[in-house]
Design an enzyme around this catalytic site. Structure first.
Site, PDB file in Angstrom:
ATOM      1  N   ASN A 114       0.806  -1.223   0.000  1.00  0.00           N
ATOM      2  CA  ASN A 114       0.000   0.000   0.000  1.00  0.00           C
ATOM      3  C   ASN A 114       0.841   1.278   0.000  1.00  0.00           C
ATOM      4  OD1 ASN A 114      -2.675  -0.477  -0.387  1.00  0.00           O
ATOM      5  ND2 ASN A 114      -3.099  -0.962   1.770  1.00  0.00           N
ATOM      6  N   PHE A 372      -1.790  -8.350   4.190  1.00  0.00           N
ATOM      7  CA  PHE A 372      -0.402  -7.881   4.347  1.00  0.00           C
ATOM      8  C   PHE A 372      -0.159  -6.532   3.671  1.00  0.00           C
ATOM      9  CE2 PHE A 372      -0.620 -12.424   2.904  1.00  0.00           C
ATOM     10  CZ  PHE A 372      -0.986 -12.927   4.138  1.00  0.00           C
ATOM     11  N   CYS A 373      -1.169  -5.647   3.718  1.00  0.00           N
ATOM     12  CA  CYS A 373      -1.051  -4.312   3.089  1.00  0.00           C
ATOM     13  C   CYS A 373      -0.784  -4.415   1.601  1.00  0.00           C
ATOM     14  CB  CYS A 373       0.076  -3.481   3.711  1.00  0.00           C
ATOM     15  SG  CYS A 373      -0.203  -3.043   5.398  1.00  0.00           S
ATOM     16  N   ASN A 374      -1.186  -5.528   0.985  1.00  0.00           N
ATOM     17  CA  ASN A 374      -0.969  -5.699  -0.460  1.00  0.00           C
ATOM     18  C   ASN A 374      -2.328  -6.061  -1.073  1.00  0.00           C
ATOM     19  OD1 ASN A 374      -0.383  -6.740  -3.049  1.00  0.00           O
ATOM     20  ND2 ASN A 374       1.670  -7.351  -2.426  1.00  0.00           N
TER      21      ASN A 374
END
Ligand SMILES: Cc1ncc(COP(=O)(O)O)c(C=O)c1O
Length: 445
Positions: A114, A372-374
């Protein structure tokens, strides 16, 4: 050697199964001791001065910069190191300072953290277009035809920025470093997110020459937290236009004269006072990794990942189907030590990743679940379509407020996350065995 090192330097691992190295690496006792002895022996002051305490800090910060360049085999004639708080801050520096103008291009892979995705907001605010290159299941790699099409969209004579991760923090895929020269030949500046790559893989910047590289040092050697860097080619740094100035970044700023002059090189990008007490620990950490040898660490993680994949993929649920669905490459070919998947129950439905995390916590196993912020990786892995997501976001009550629970309700029936196990320099066979024993607990569930 690594087994002995683990026993001696990481006593806390005697009681923990740590499988979250991509989120944060672990620190060795000797790193702490060396750093604390250094602080005890000297008097370090704010480096924005010339007094002896200040000069002592400046010297160590300069040494740390040189150590970072050496570690990445980056010539000091070509590269600068800008110290930041972490990789995200380094990414923000590039995003806010890249000279995007109307019609310029920002190209990035679906597979991004992100903190890279966020750059699209700077690009769009200045009239540039942000375009994603998809990734494709099951291996979650980029199809070369899509990449070729993306590269062809560079605006002639404009500013074009291409961003991708050297290693996916979602799937462990290692996207080719060959893309760097290919993109540059077609008019792109390249921003390489190395945050999930460099702890277990060598990044040789005399061989690969992206324009910008970002890094968080706790991911490399655990300690210190709060220090990262932007490694930039001098020519690329000179292209950036900072939107403001602050303490430490200028030579002269005037109130009455309404004028300021930015300092040269990295100083112009280092806002305020650097974390001058923590930065010397970066050199200590780099020396620690170098003393072990990055190639040895790479080999160890490579072998353990193969062992983990082989065993995990051979497990069967009671209905005869595979126990896990893997998101990413099933072998060690062009991938790192990140293994992401969901467990499937006897009813052929994915077991909620939150349940897995809870059970892992109870078993004293540290792993990570979610996306996972993806989000791009997550959306592709979990089969969430753009239409489906847009219709969730369009609901009136979701105008300004959208929690993760709202999200779960909205995409009812699909998983909202996965389970990630990541290995690192002191992972061992027993860690993998303990995890496989834990995984077997889902057979029959
Ligand atoms: C690939 C990747 N990029 C960027 C980041 C952001 O790093 P930080 O949170 O240290 O800024 C992470 C963190 O997990 C990452 O894995």
């Amino acid at each position: 050697m690594l087994d002995e090192l683990r026993a001696k330097e990481y006593p806390a691992l005697a009681t923990q199964t740590y499988l979250d190295f991509t989120a944060g690496n672990l620190y060795a006792t000797s790193q702490l001791t060396r750093h604390h002895e250094l602080l005890q022996r000297h008097c370090f002051g704010n480096p924005h001065s010339t007094n002896p305490a200040s000069a002592a800090s400046t010297e160590l910060v300069t040494r740390a910069r040189r150590a970072v360049l050496r570690f990445f085999n980056a010539s000091p004639d070509e590269w600068d190191v800008v110290f930041t708080g972490n990789a995200s801050q380094a990414l923000k520096l590039v995003g806010e300072s890249y000279p995007f103008e109307p019609g310029d291009r920002f190209l990035l892979t679906f597979d991004n953290h992100n903190s890279v995705n966020g750059i699209r907001e700077f690009a769009k605010a200045r009239g540039a277009t942000a375009t994603y290159v998809p990734i494709v299941l099951p291996e979650m790699r980029v199809d070369d035809a899509d990449l070729t099409r993306g590269f062809a969209t560079a605006k002639r004579g404009g500013h074009n920025l291409f961003a991708y991760p050297a290693q996916s923090n979602f799937s462990g895929v290692q996207h080719p470093l060959e893309w760097i020269a290919r993109a540059q030949a077609q008019g792109w500046d390249v921003l390489l997110d190395a945050a999930a790559f460099t702890a277990t893989n060598r990044l040789d910047l005399s061989k690969w020459t992206p324009d910008f590289v970002v890094q968080s040092f706790y991911k490399l050697f655990g300690y210190p937290t709060g220090v990262g860097c932007l490694l930039a080619r001098k020519s690329a740094l000179a292209k950036l236009r900072r939107p403001w100035f602050s303490g430490g970044t200028i030579t002269v700023a005037s109130v009455q004269g309404d004028k300021y002059y930015l300092a040269e090189g990295p100083s112009a990008f280092e806002d305020g006072t650097l974390d001058y007490l923590a930065i010397p620990a970066v050199e200590i950490g780099l020396q620690f990794v170098e003393a072990i040898g990055l190639d040895l660490i790479h080999e160890r993680v490579h072998c353990l990942t193969g062992w983990l994949l082989e065993q995990l993929l051979s497990l069967k649920q009671t209905n005869g189907k595979p126990l896990v669905r893997l998101y990413g490459p099933p072998t060690t070919d062009r991938r790192g030590g990140i293994v992401t998947f969901n467990f499937y129950g006897a009813d052929a439905r994915a077991i909620d990743h939150r349940v897995v995390e809870q059970l892992a916590n109870e078993a004293n196993i540290c792993l990570r679940t979610g996306c996972f912020c993806n989000p791009g990786g997550g959306e592709i892995a979990l089969g969430l379509t753009g239409t489906e997501l847009s219709s969730c976001f369009r609901e009136r009550e979701h105008d300004n407020h959208f929690t993760i629970d709202d999200f779960r309700l909205c995409i009812d029936g699909k998983s909202t996350g996965a389970v990630r196990v990541s290995l690192g320099m002191v992972s061992d066979v027993a860690d993998v065995d303990r995890f496989i024993a834990f995984a077997k607990g889902f057979i029959g569930r």
